[in-house]
Write an enzyme that holds these catalytic residues in place. Structure first.
Site, mmCIF file in Angstrom:
data_model
loop_
_atom_site.group_PDB
_atom_site.id
_atom_site.type_symbol
_atom_site.label_atom_id
_atom_site.label_comp_id
_atom_site.label_asym_id
_atom_site.label_seq_id
_atom_site.Cartn_x
_atom_site.Cartn_y
_atom_site.Cartn_z
ATOM 1 C CB SER A 63 -20.348 35.381 -27.658
ATOM 2 O OG SER A 63 -19.573 34.735 -28.655
ATOM 3 C CG HIS A 68 -18.708 19.398 -28.114
ATOM 4 N ND1 HIS A 68 -19.586 19.330 -29.176
ATOM 5 C CD2 HIS A 68 -18.122 20.617 -28.175
ATOM 6 C CE1 HIS A 68 -19.509 20.463 -29.864
ATOM 7 N NE2 HIS A 68 -18.639 21.258 -29.272
ATOM 8 C CB CYS A 83 -19.010 40.244 -26.606
ATOM 9 S SG CYS A 83 -18.185 39.124 -27.748
#
Length: 124
Positions: A63, A68, A83
């Site tokens: 995944s 940020h 996953c």
């Protein structure tokens, strides 16, 4: 496993602002975090903002990891979504917080793709 994956949403506070504003360091931390989960890194993309801040994504076979940063606040928003059950997203989140020299972190785990019966997906 009854869920396709585990998604950790982390609020990381009290981080070293110099690290948060260094795109090369952030990229390295995120790639190493992916490796720490046991994931296979596919691609990376990072951007340095002016006057400050970094955003980036590490795409993994399982995944992704994203970050940020707000250096002026000593804060980073971090997501680690994996996953399958051969990788542990918490290993990545904890590694990132440690490398950012965080004073505090809150995190929530969300199960993604929850099914009533156990599921098995190819390659996981």
């Amino acid at each position: 496993m009854n869920a396709l994956g585990r998604h950790i949403l982390a609020e990381v506070y009290g981080c070293d602002s110099r690290i948060l504003d260094d795109v090369e360091m952030i990229e390295d931390i995120m790639v190493q975090a992916a490796i720490a989960t046991g994931a296979e890194v596919r691609e990376v993309a990072f951007h340095k903002f002016n006057p400050q801040g970094v955003s980036g994504v590490v795409v993994i076979s399982e995944s992704h990891l994203t970050i940020h940063t707000w250096p002026e606040l000593g804060y980073a928003a971090v997501d680690v979504f994996t996953c399958g059950d051969h990788v542990n997203p918490w290993d990545g989140v904890n590694y990132i917080a440690r490398m950012l020299k965080a004073e505090n972190m809150t995190a929530t785990e969300v199960k993604r793709g929850v099914f009533e019966k156990p599921v098995k997906v190819a390659n996981f």
